[in-house]
Enzyme design. Structure first.
Site, PDB file in Angstrom:
ATOM      1  N   LYS A 115       0.712  -0.882  -0.077  1.00  0.00           N
ATOM      2  CA  LYS A 115       0.127   0.075  -0.190  1.00  0.00           C
ATOM      3  C   LYS A 115       0.949   1.300   0.052  1.00  0.00           C
ATOM      4  O   LYS A 115       0.385   2.233  -0.588  1.00  0.00           O
ATOM      5  CB  LYS A 115      -1.192   0.183   1.169  1.00  0.00           C
ATOM      6  CG  LYS A 115      -2.216  -0.892   1.044  1.00  0.00           C
ATOM      7  CD  LYS A 115      -3.304  -0.535   1.768  1.00  0.00           C
ATOM      8  CE  LYS A 115      -4.502  -1.585   1.550  1.00  0.00           C
ATOM      9  NZ  LYS A 115      -5.584  -1.020   2.405  1.00  0.00           N
ATOM     10  N   LYS A 197      -3.945 -10.641  -6.571  1.00  0.00           N
ATOM     11  CA  LYS A 197      -5.179 -11.155  -5.953  1.00  0.00           C
ATOM     12  C   LYS A 197      -6.338 -10.049  -6.643  1.00  0.00           C
ATOM     13  O   LYS A 197      -6.223  -9.020  -6.866  1.00  0.00           O
ATOM     14  CB  LYS A 197      -4.982 -10.628  -4.505  1.00  0.00           C
ATOM     15  CG  LYS A 197      -6.076 -10.725  -3.594  1.00  0.00           C
ATOM     16  CD  LYS A 197      -5.694  -9.955  -2.167  1.00  0.00           C
ATOM     17  CE  LYS A 197      -6.211  -8.505  -2.210  1.00  0.00           C
ATOM     18  NZ  LYS A 197      -6.616  -7.708  -0.779  1.00  0.00           N
ATOM     19  N   LYS A 200     -10.649  -5.034  -4.312  1.00  0.00           N
ATOM     20  CA  LYS A 200     -11.804  -4.147  -4.559  1.00  0.00           C
ATOM     21  C   LYS A 200     -11.236  -2.538  -5.086  1.00  0.00           C
ATOM     22  O   LYS A 200     -11.895  -1.864  -5.643  1.00  0.00           O
ATOM     23  CB  LYS A 200     -12.709  -3.822  -3.429  1.00  0.00           C
ATOM     24  CG  LYS A 200     -12.202  -3.712  -2.103  1.00  0.00           C
ATOM     25  CD  LYS A 200     -13.413  -3.330  -0.982  1.00  0.00           C
ATOM     26  CE  LYS A 200     -13.334  -4.137   0.285  1.00  0.00           C
ATOM     27  NZ  LYS A 200     -12.227  -4.022   1.142  1.00  0.00           N
TER      28      LYS A 200
END
Ligand code: TYM
Length: 333
Positions: A115, A197, A200
């Site tokens: 992130k 992965k 969203k």
């Protein structure tokens, strides 16, 4: 553990439209725990603000995530369903746990590394201490089991380390939780890049199937899913695209990989992708219908938020004040 009853806790961030990864890896499995455990399922809005959110979107998604919990079969009579920011003990316990968590441990978290690479302009302290807030969520309820997808396993393991460390200083303070992962479905991959992965926050909407996508969209997305140059439906590490579709099909139909291979022997990817799309859309249709009903009654969702927060606060307060007392904070009643 609270008294004799074992506890299950999990959470989902209202940070984007929920995907079939969230569904198969987590939410779909939540209901299975409600018979045996005392269950707490939280909409973790405080986690969501570690990356910038549009306030109106965050608010709407908070309602939606709660409604999706219920639409996916979580009965509010049997499960405590609530919103994290409405129970202030989460943030308070997180501070206390920060003082028992090492900088080095947090630096090793792969999600933090990913992130911070993705949001290089906003590597805030919250992004760094995010797993401590997650540990607070879990430990606040003396949780025994935490159903999650594989990407959250490292965070639950850190939570165990924090709990063990504290228990060595203050015996029996926290129950040490176990991560629980679905046999298949714990890692649903992107349809566009099947070694990554499904997420969203993916910018490519074709890589992701959302729980609320309509049937045509679902079928179109699966039709475009990246596979390989063979035409054989076979589960194998060197066929990540096809294997991911087989996992999704298996989760939605209950068929195992051998049965799926037999069902599609001699057939091409076109037939297979259509079948995966149809199975997915048909399984999600009742969830979507129930979701629409629930979203039409905001007042009922708010009443649930209130009731859920009251229920959760009762347990949260008990753990927090027990820990404050052990730490030496003065308690005046
Ligand atoms: P979040 O909101 O990213 O995801 C919610 C749940 O969905 C799982 N998941 C997946 N499972 C399989 N395949 C995928 N592609 C996939 N993508 C997501 C996640 O593993 C998760 O179980 N930090 C957590 C939320 C959280 C939490 C907690 C979870 C906060 N506090 C305490 C458990 C206990 C998160 O960001 O999940």
């Amino acid at each position: 553990m609270f008294g004799e009853q074992k506890v299950c806790f999990s959470g989902v961030q209202p940070s984007g439209n929920l995907t079939i990864g969230n569904y198969l890896g987590a939410i779909k499995n939540f209901a299975e725990y409600s018979e045996k455990y005392k269950t707490f399922y939280c909409v973790v809005d405080e986690h969501a603000i570690t990356v910038r959110q549009n306030p109106a979107d965050l608010r709407r998604r908070t309602y939606e995530t709660l409604a999706l919990y219920m639409a996916c079969g979580l009965d509010p009579e049997k499960n405590t369903l609530y919103v994290q920011s409405m129970v202030h003990e989460h943030a308070e316990l997180a501070w206390l746990l920060n003082c028992f968590t090492m900088f080095g441990e947090l630096s090793r978290m792969t999600q933090f590394k990913d992130k911070s690479a993705k949001h290089a302009d906003n590597i805030n302290a919250g992004l760094f201490t995010y797993p401590v807030l997650m540990a607070a969520d879990i430990l606040l309820f003396q949780t025994d089991v935490v159903p999650v997808g594989i990407d959250q396993k490292q965070h639950v393991e850190l939570c165990r380390d924090i709990a063990n460390r504290i228990n060595q200083i203050y015996p029996d303070m926290f129950t040490v939780p176990e991560p629980m992962m679905a046999k298949s479905g714990k890692k649903i991959m992107s349809l566009a890049e099947p070694t990554k992965k499904m997420s969203k926050s993916d910018e490519n909407a074709n890589a992701v199937v959302y729980i609320l996508d309509d049937k045509d969209t679902i079928i179109r997305k699966f039709k475009r899913a990246v596979t390989d140059s063979e035409a054989e439906i076979r589960f194998s590490e060197d066929k990540p695209g096809v294997s991911n579709l087989m996992t999704i099909y298996s989760c939605f139909t209950g068929k195992n990989y051998d049965e799926i291979e037999r069902e599609f022997a001699g057939k091409g990817y076109g037939d297979f992708k259509l079948a995966v799309g149809e199975a997915t859309a048909d399984s999600l249709a009742p969830v979507q219908a129930r979701f629409a009903e629930l979203m039409a009654d905001k007042a009922a969702l708010e009443a649930q938020m209130k009731r859920g927060a009251e229920e959760a606060s009762y347990y949260a307060r008990r753990t927090l004040s027990k820990f404050q007392k052990k730490l030496g904070f003065v308690q005046i009643r």
